[in-house]
Design a protein around this motif. Structure first.
Motif, short mmCIF file in Angstrom:
data_model
loop_
_atom_site.label_atom_id
_atom_site.label_comp_id
_atom_site.label_asym_id
_atom_site.label_seq_id
_atom_site.Cartn_x
_atom_site.Cartn_y
_atom_site.Cartn_z
N ARG A 192 0.85 -1.21 0.00
CA ARG A 192 0.00 0.00 0.00
C ARG A 192 0.88 1.25 0.00
N GLU A 193 1.90 1.27 0.85
CA GLU A 193 2.75 2.47 0.98
C GLU A 193 3.60 2.73 -0.26
N ASN A 194 3.92 1.66 -1.01
CA ASN A 194 4.87 1.80 -2.14
C ASN A 194 4.24 1.53 -3.50
N GLY A 195 2.93 1.37 -3.53
CA GLY A 195 2.25 1.18 -4.82
C GLY A 195 2.58 -0.15 -5.49
N CYS A 196 2.81 -1.20 -4.68
CA CYS A 196 3.14 -2.52 -5.26
C CYS A 196 1.87 -3.36 -5.40
N ALA A 197 1.89 -4.22 -6.44
CA ALA A 197 0.87 -5.28 -6.52
C ALA A 197 1.32 -6.38 -5.54
N VAL A 198 0.36 -7.12 -5.01
CA VAL A 198 0.69 -8.16 -4.02
C VAL A 198 0.00 -9.48 -4.40
N PHE A 199 0.81 -10.54 -4.54
CA PHE A 199 0.28 -11.89 -4.75
C PHE A 199 0.56 -12.73 -3.51
N THR A 200 -0.49 -13.34 -2.95
CA THR A 200 -0.30 -14.27 -1.84
C THR A 200 -1.14 -15.51 -2.12
N PRO A 201 -0.56 -16.71 -2.16
CA PRO A 201 -1.38 -17.89 -2.47
C PRO A 201 -2.37 -18.20 -1.36
N SER A 202 -3.59 -18.58 -1.77
CA SER A 202 -4.49 -19.22 -0.84
C SER A 202 -4.42 -20.71 -1.17
N SER A 203 -5.44 -21.47 -0.75
CA SER A 203 -5.27 -22.92 -0.82
C SER A 203 -6.60 -23.65 -0.72
N ILE A 204 -6.61 -24.90 -1.15
CA ILE A 204 -7.81 -25.73 -0.90
C ILE A 204 -8.02 -25.86 0.61
N GLY A 205 -6.94 -25.54 1.34
CA GLY A 205 -7.04 -25.59 2.80
C GLY A 205 -7.96 -24.52 3.37
N ALA A 206 -8.40 -23.58 2.51
CA ALA A 206 -9.30 -22.51 3.00
C ALA A 206 -10.73 -23.02 3.15
N PHE A 207 -10.98 -24.23 2.65
CA PHE A 207 -12.32 -24.81 2.75
C PHE A 207 -12.42 -25.74 3.95
N LYS B 200 -5.61 -18.74 5.74
CA LYS B 200 -5.84 -18.55 4.30
C LYS B 200 -7.15 -17.77 4.06
N VAL B 201 -8.20 -18.08 4.83
CA VAL B 201 -9.46 -17.32 4.67
C VAL B 201 -9.24 -15.86 5.11
N THR B 202 -8.55 -15.69 6.24
CA THR B 202 -8.27 -14.32 6.70
C THR B 202 -7.44 -13.58 5.66
N GLY B 203 -6.47 -14.30 5.07
CA GLY B 203 -5.61 -13.68 4.05
C GLY B 203 -6.41 -13.24 2.84
N GLU B 204 -7.39 -14.06 2.45
CA GLU B 204 -8.24 -13.70 1.29
C GLU B 204 -9.04 -12.43 1.61
#
Ligand code: VAH
Length: 318
Positions: free
Chosen positions: A104-119, A144-148
């Motif tokens: 947010r502070e530096n204008g970057c895109a952010v990728f973080t994997p979620s998982s089938i573990g979120a179910f 993972k759900v919180t991350g999403e």
């Protein structure tokens, strides 16, 4: 420039050389908690030791290398998390929060994997929908759900370009995974080559979604390069390439190695986790919104895994 946090992990260790082959060595900065993986990432692009929980240092690296995209690959996986849930939360959410705040502070895109573990157990198991109930029963799934939710919040509230996928079990032959419930689907190939027999920790009838690493790597490029106007979803897309039970992967290997045998010694923790996850997911949204189209299935993956692992064994690499 791209920053990969957690470069030494199962995905990170292949993501670094793959991205460097596409975007150029010096445009991909690899970091990990220590320098054990330095020099094993396929070439000498920039490497930095970084504790992803240290926001100050994290932000300094983003500025130093003029980072515009952060891939946060830091996580304690499902089975490990159950041994120390407090540490899993601290690491998984600390790394993500820093990635989002610094993004947010530096204008970057952010990728973080979620998982089938979120179910969880109350999620439909067959054809698990993109939008559905998500009540995971592991700390990994809670993370993972919180991350999403956090990643979608940072996009809607602050305009951060956050994107992610719900990975199934990822099968690869470069770095052994650690502490995952789907790790059996990697270990079985090594056992087939080395011992010609395998003791499976997952019950014979449990189907799980899986994907070969080359498809996982191209999915991350495809999603991050997708036209944002076409994205109805962001965090996170169901994506899968195949699903199988231990019996099915055993049969695929036995076709190639007739003397291969398998027995079961079910791990109760991994059984509970694997039975709470989907049997197979519906990934039609990823296919429609950014062209997801996996190339690898159980047959051609098994050919490739056995070929590469036999070469590693002949070279005494394990
Ligand atoms: C695990 N391989 O088993 C990881 C991943 C989808 C599975 O989360 O925990």
């Amino acid at each position: 420039n791209i920053l990969i946090v957690g470069a030494g992990g199962q995905i990170g260790s292949e993501l670094v050389p793959y991205f460097r082959s596409i975007y150029g060595n010096n445009n991909v900065v690899a970091t990990d908690i220590n320098d054990k993986c330095k020099g094993t990432l396929g070439d000498d692009g920039p490497f930095e030791v970084l504790d992803a929980l240290n926001g100050e240092e994290f932000a300094q690296l983003v500025k130093k290398y003029k980072i515009d995209t952060i891939f946060n690959m830091v996580a304690l996986l499902s089975a490990t998390g159950e041994k120390n849930p407090q540490l899993a939360w601290k690491i998984n959410m600390g790394a993500l929060m820093n990635s989002l705040e610094i993004g947010r502070e530096n204008g970057c895109a952010v990728f973080t994997p979620s998982s089938i573990g979120a179910f969880g157990t109350s999620t439909p198991h067959d054809g698990t929908p993109q939008d559905t109930v998500m009540r995971p029963s592991t700390i990994y799934g809670v993370c993972k759900v919180t991350g999403e939710l956090l990643s979608d919040y940072y996009h809607s509230r602050f305009g951060v370009d956050t994107r992610s996928v719900r990975f199934p079990g990822i099968i690869s032959n470069v770095t052994l995974p650690g502490g995952g419930t789907t790790d059996y689907a990697v270990e079985i190939y090594y056992a087939a080559i080395k011992d010609k027999s395998f003791t499976c920790p997952i019950p014979k009838d449990v189907s799980m979604d899986m994907m070969y690493m080359p498809d996982a790597l191209s999915a991350m490029v495809q999603l991050m390069e997708a036209n944002p106007d076409k994205l109805v979803h962001r965090n996170s897309f169901n994506i899968t390439a195949m699903h199988f039970t231990p019996e099915e992967i055993f049969a695929a290997i036995k076709k190639r190695i007739p003397e291969f045998t398998m027995s079961y010694n079910v791990d109760p923790v991994k059984e509970a986790i694997s039975r709470s996850w989907p049997n197979w997911m519906d990934d039609s949204c990823a296919r429609e919104e950014w062209g997801w189209n996996p190339k690898w299935n159980l047959e051609n993956m098994t050919d490739d895994m056995l070929k590469v692992i036999a070469e590693k064994y002949a070279a005494k690499l394990f």
